[in-house]
Design an enzyme around this catalytic site. Sequence first.
Site, PDB file in Angstrom:
ATOM      1  N   GLY A   1     -61.001  17.915 -70.294  1.00 48.02           N
ATOM      2  CA  GLY A   1     -60.327  18.755 -70.949  1.00 48.02           C
ATOM      3  C   GLY A   1     -59.836  18.185 -72.414  1.00 48.02           C
TER       4      GLY A   1
ATOM      5  N   ILE B   1     -55.126  36.461 -48.383  1.00 48.14           N
ATOM      6  CA  ILE B   1     -55.475  36.403 -46.908  1.00 48.14           C
ATOM      7  C   ILE B   1     -57.134  36.431 -46.774  1.00 48.14           C
ATOM      8  CG2 ILE B   1     -53.471  37.934 -46.155  1.00 48.14           C
ATOM      9  CD1 ILE B   1     -55.717  39.507 -46.291  1.00 48.14           C
TER      10      ILE B   1
ATOM     11  N   GLN C   1     -50.546  16.517 -67.211  1.00 46.50           N
ATOM     12  CA  GLN C   1     -50.427  15.694 -66.349  1.00 46.50           C
ATOM     13  C   GLN C   1     -48.983  14.792 -65.721  1.00 46.50           C
ATOM     14  OE1 GLN C   1     -53.339  16.885 -64.471  1.00 46.50           O
ATOM     15  NE2 GLN C   1     -53.653  18.166 -66.271  1.00 46.50           N
TER      16      GLN C   1
ATOM     17  N   ASP D   1     -61.442  24.858 -71.005  1.00 43.46           N
ATOM     18  CA  ASP D   1     -60.296  25.061 -71.322  1.00 43.46           C
ATOM     19  C   ASP D   1     -59.707  26.146 -72.563  1.00 43.46           C
ATOM     20  OD1 ASP D   1     -60.159  24.842 -68.657  1.00 43.46           O
ATOM     21  OD2 ASP D   1     -58.968  22.718 -68.840  1.00 43.46           O
TER      22      ASP D   1
ATOM     23  N   ASP E   1     -63.602  26.997 -61.477  1.00 46.57           N
ATOM     24  CA  ASP E   1     -61.535  27.011 -61.014  1.00 46.57           C
ATOM     25  C   ASP E   1     -60.942  28.222 -61.005  1.00 46.57           C
ATOM     26  OD1 ASP E   1     -59.727  25.016 -60.492  1.00 46.57           O
ATOM     27  OD2 ASP E   1     -59.415  24.955 -62.163  1.00 46.57           O
ATOM     28  N   MET E   2     -61.163  28.940 -60.200  1.00 46.54           N
ATOM     29  CA  MET E   2     -60.149  29.885 -59.250  1.00 46.54           C
ATOM     30  C   MET E   2     -58.598  29.489 -58.660  1.00 46.54           C
ATOM     31  SD  MET E   2     -61.958  32.634 -61.252  1.00 46.54           S
ATOM     32  CE  MET E   2     -61.690  31.384 -62.346  1.00 46.54           C
ATOM     33  N   LYS E   3     -59.517  28.983 -57.910  1.00 48.13           N
ATOM     34  CA  LYS E   3     -57.858  28.188 -57.400  1.00 48.13           C
ATOM     35  C   LYS E   3     -57.785  29.286 -55.632  1.00 48.13           C
ATOM     36  CE  LYS E   3     -56.133  24.800 -60.318  1.00 48.13           C
ATOM     37  NZ  LYS E   3     -56.980  24.672 -60.875  1.00 48.13           N
TER      38      LYS E   3
ATOM     39  N   LYS F   1     -66.898  23.036 -66.492  1.00 47.24           N
ATOM     40  CA  LYS F   1     -65.534  24.173 -65.737  1.00 47.24           C
ATOM     41  C   LYS F   1     -65.423  25.142 -66.562  1.00 47.24           C
ATOM     42  CE  LYS F   1     -61.437  22.158 -65.019  1.00 47.24           C
ATOM     43  NZ  LYS F   1     -60.113  23.604 -65.176  1.00 47.24           N
TER      44      LYS F   1
ATOM     45  N   ARG G   1     -58.209  10.933 -67.525  1.00 46.75           N
ATOM     46  CA  ARG G   1     -57.833  10.475 -69.580  1.00 46.75           C
ATOM     47  C   ARG G   1     -58.074   9.389 -69.977  1.00 46.75           C
ATOM     48  NH1 ARG G   1     -57.134  14.791 -68.975  1.00 46.75           N
ATOM     49  NH2 ARG G   1     -55.035  15.908 -69.451  1.00 46.75           N
TER      50      ARG G   1
END
Length: 251
Positions: A221, A80, A201, A24, A74-76, A46, A192
């Site tokens: 991260g 459609i 978080q 990240d 990690d595209m989430k 990631k 954590r």
Amino acid sequence: MTLARATEQNAPTAADDRLIVALDVPNVLEGIDLVQKLGDAVSFYKIGLGMLTGGGLALANELKAEHGKRIFLDMKLFDIGATIEAAVRGIAQFDLDFLTVHGDPYVVRAAKEGAAGSDLKILAVTVLTSLDRDDLDSALIKDGVIPDLVSERAGRAFDAGADGVICSPNEAALVRALPEAEGRLIVTPGVRPFGADVGDQKRIATPAQAIRDGADHIVVGRPVHRAASPRKAAEAIVAELRSPQAQRANS
């Protein structure tokens, strides 16, 4: 783009695939720098939306193809069905390991169609670890306590063919107990180490607790990349994953 092997002279700790380090950071250069610092202490990374426009996909390909790292993209994804299927088919050609989509059953089914014939694992997002009930109310999400919503979404995602789900460590045991979870993956962000800054978080646990409660992989991260020595931070997490505190009752 060239990624040099890390040369840190500390006594090495063998990598553990259960730890996924989130890259990240803003761009590829900072990503390369972090990977160099971590060296062979980390084998799984990631790469998310934050780095996508900064060369993240190119870095993912290099880490996978040239350095043997495992990659979680990690595209989430959420769209459609036809668009999801096409997008996942394009991603599957890069031989990556994990890809996230939203946990709506039609999205999961479309993603599995797109991933057909590849080894890409489709992971369904249940409820983001940065959200609490107030956030869900603001988004007009159905009533109910978060653990119940996570369990319901996980079960439906598994029924739709998901290879695994993303949930907070707080819900890992509940999801692991689902009959549909047999043989499926549970990946938990929001992890954590004890004493680490919680940041944004809201539903968190330590690495040992997450694994003990049923997670197959944890995602960490900031506690790694913001540490004075990222490698030492990663090695400490791996040591915790291998400690008696992380053992499951039935293992």
